[in-house]
Design an enzyme around this catalytic site. Structure first.
Site, PDB file in Angstrom:
ATOM      1  N   LYS A 131     -10.315  -1.813  10.579  1.00  0.00           N
ATOM      2  CA  LYS A 131     -10.406  -3.031   9.759  1.00  0.00           C
ATOM      3  C   LYS A 131     -10.845  -4.228  10.607  1.00  0.00           C
ATOM      4  O   LYS A 131     -11.117  -5.291  10.071  1.00  0.00           O
ATOM      5  CB  LYS A 131      -9.053  -3.371   9.135  1.00  0.00           C
ATOM      6  CG  LYS A 131      -8.303  -2.204   8.522  1.00  0.00           C
ATOM      7  CD  LYS A 131      -8.601  -1.982   7.088  1.00  0.00           C
ATOM      8  CE  LYS A 131      -7.583  -1.015   6.485  1.00  0.00           C
ATOM      9  NZ  LYS A 131      -7.983  -0.524   5.177  1.00  0.00           N
ATOM     10  N   HIS A 153       0.865  -1.182   0.000  1.00  0.00           N
ATOM     11  CA  HIS A 153       0.000   0.000   0.000  1.00  0.00           C
ATOM     12  C   HIS A 153       0.900   1.230   0.000  1.00  0.00           C
ATOM     13  O   HIS A 153       2.025   1.196   0.497  1.00  0.00           O
ATOM     14  CB  HIS A 153      -0.862  -0.058   1.277  1.00  0.00           C
ATOM     15  CG  HIS A 153      -1.920   0.984   1.384  1.00  0.00           C
ATOM     16  ND1 HIS A 153      -1.653   2.288   1.740  1.00  0.00           N
ATOM     17  CD2 HIS A 153      -3.268   0.907   1.220  1.00  0.00           C
ATOM     18  CE1 HIS A 153      -2.790   2.971   1.793  1.00  0.00           C
ATOM     19  NE2 HIS A 153      -3.783   2.154   1.479  1.00  0.00           N
ATOM     20  N   GLN A 188      -4.312  -5.395   6.713  1.00  0.00           N
ATOM     21  CA  GLN A 188      -5.238  -6.288   5.999  1.00  0.00           C
ATOM     22  C   GLN A 188      -5.247  -7.698   6.583  1.00  0.00           C
ATOM     23  O   GLN A 188      -6.141  -8.486   6.268  1.00  0.00           O
ATOM     24  CB  GLN A 188      -4.858  -6.351   4.515  1.00  0.00           C
ATOM     25  CG  GLN A 188      -5.052  -5.048   3.767  1.00  0.00           C
ATOM     26  CD  GLN A 188      -6.514  -4.631   3.683  1.00  0.00           C
ATOM     27  OE1 GLN A 188      -7.420  -5.461   3.596  1.00  0.00           O
ATOM     28  NE2 GLN A 188      -6.752  -3.332   3.716  1.00  0.00           N
ATOM     29  N   ASP A 202       3.289  -4.566   7.911  1.00  0.00           N
ATOM     30  CA  ASP A 202       2.006  -3.856   7.859  1.00  0.00           C
ATOM     31  C   ASP A 202       0.892  -4.906   7.947  1.00  0.00           C
ATOM     32  O   ASP A 202       0.661  -5.655   7.006  1.00  0.00           O
ATOM     33  CB  ASP A 202       1.921  -3.064   6.558  1.00  0.00           C
ATOM     34  CG  ASP A 202       0.545  -2.451   6.309  1.00  0.00           C
ATOM     35  OD1 ASP A 202      -0.358  -2.638   7.137  1.00  0.00           O
ATOM     36  OD2 ASP A 202       0.383  -1.794   5.262  1.00  0.00           O
ATOM     37  N   CYS A 251      -4.761   2.345  -3.627  1.00  0.00           N
ATOM     38  CA  CYS A 251      -3.519   2.856  -3.024  1.00  0.00           C
ATOM     39  C   CYS A 251      -2.385   1.853  -3.187  1.00  0.00           C
ATOM     40  O   CYS A 251      -1.553   1.677  -2.297  1.00  0.00           O
ATOM     41  CB  CYS A 251      -3.724   3.213  -1.551  1.00  0.00           C
ATOM     42  SG  CYS A 251      -4.791   4.637  -1.288  1.00  0.00           S
TER      43      CYS A 251
END
Length: 403
Positions: A224, A121, A201, A198, A361
């Protein structure tokens, strides 16, 4: 087995209609929906103990402080951090990454090397580019292949004794690819490099154990994970968080202040300047509670069934191509020959179906496939096969209208 009707009853927004049609919410990769228990937590905070935290001697402040720090402990336990003070509460994944990038901007020197994956991202690309511009460090890219998997066969060629940092998402937001982060962390550590993962997700779908992973930094966002927007987490190993300088100055992050000299507070307050999103932090803890009550094994089973079913049904549509066929979770990114993804998304919206269109993104991924973007359907455990059927029917209708 999940009782899906009972689960869906926990989410009031799933009862609404869009353009006269029942809402089919398939944009969970952008943000998940919020269960009533988390909404109640937010209402309870503002109704009963809204006050600024830490240092307050009055009852409301003490109650708010206790709830906020209890939430930090819930997050620590969920991710199995060694210490609660290794959990920094931030405004979200983006700020968490920027805290680390800003800190290393004062540590790296010209000629140092950092590696970022091709599946990132923008939030896990741009801060490192800015850091390299400030320091003279060199940014290298770990490539991807046609299936949307990282070229791990090339990773060792990129790693050198100059490698200081490696950045990778746990799960690609654009394709759903689950990256081999254990292998990435292990190989990077052999060269003395630190690794930031990261997890924005990944955390809605699986339960990372930061000590087992031996990861140096792990970041994610509450919104999320059935929580509110505007709050997230930076996990860092104690010694690394102590090594980095503060991200910003202000109240709370100090030990002493005089006009001659300021000394900084210890962890976690060193990185939590100013009044935080108190309600958001408390609600983050409530969201963690909710997801654990559902159970991540149950979540994975439900979402994998949805992913397989939706993949099979969508591939029956002539001219439809799915991007990202590697090992993945909960995301289908697709296009139909000759039709712009935005046009498909607009028609789906008129039919009550929420998907995301564009480059998500993740523009380098779209450039790799030489496409302007995709239609992205992203699933959560509260979605159903009946909703998948509505999606497929709507895609067929959109194709007929636009062909």
């Amino acid at each position: 087995m999940l009782n899906i009707d009972k689960i869906r009853a926990d989410f009031p927004i799933l009862n609404r209609k869009v353009h006269g049609k029942p809402l089919v919410y398939l944009d969970n990769g952008a943000t998940s929906q919020t269960p009533q228990s988390v909404i109640n937590t937010i209402v309870d905070y503002y109704s009963n103990y809204n006050a600024n935290i830490h240092r307050g001697v009055h009852t409301l402040s003490q109650e708010a402080t206790d709830k906020y720090e209890e939430a930090r402990i819930k997050i620590q336990q969920h991710f199995n951090a060694k210490h609660a003070y290794e959990i920094i509460l931030t405004s979200g994944t983006t700020e968490s990454i920027n805290i680390v990038a800003s800190g290393f901007a004062s540590i790296l020197k010209e000629g140092d090397e950092v590696i970022v994956s091709a599946l990132e991202h923008h939030s896990n690309i741009v801060p490192w580019q800015m850091m390299c511009e400030k320091t003279g460090a060199v940014l290298k890219v770990l490539p991807m292949d046609e299936e949307g998997a990282l070229r791990m066969d090339l990773f060792d060629e990129l790693l050198t004794n100059k490698t200081k940092l490696v950045f990778c998402n746990h799960v690609s937001n654009a394709l759903g690819t689950i990256n081999p982060i254990e292998e990435i962390i292990h190989r990077a550590h052999k060269f003395g490099a630190y690794v930031l993962i990261d997890g924005a997700q990944a955390c809605p779908h699986l339960k990372p154990n930061v000590q087992e992973l031996d990861v140096d930094f792990y970041v994610t966002s509450a919104h999320k994970m059935c929580g509110p927007t505007g709050v997230g987490m930076l996990y860092g190993k104690q010694e690394l968080l102590e090594m980095l300088p503060p991200y910003q100055g202000g109240g709370e992050m100090i030990a002493t202040v005089t006009f001659e000299k300021t000394t900084y507070a210890g962890l976690p307050h060193k990185f939590e300047a100013g009044t935080p999103n108190i309600c958001g932090g408390i609600a983050f803890g409530a969201a963690i509670d909710y997801m654990n009550s559902v159970g991540f094994d149950n979540i994975q089973t439900q979402e994998n069934e949805l992913l397989m079913y939706a993949t099979n049904e969508l591939l029956k549509v002539d001219g439809l191509k799915i991007y990202g066929t590697a090992y993945k979770t909960s995301v289908i990114s697709f296009n139909i020959d000759g039709i712009h993804p935005y046009d498909i998304g607009a028609i789906l919206d008129k039919l009550g179906i929420a998907v995301r269109t564009g480059h998500h993104c993740a523009q380098p991924i779209m450039d790799y496939f030489k496409i302007p973007g995709t239609v992205r359907a992203s699933f959560s455990f509260y979605n159903t096969k009946e909703e998948v059927d509505l999606l497929v029917s709507a895609v067929k209708k959109a194709k007929a209208m636009l062909s």
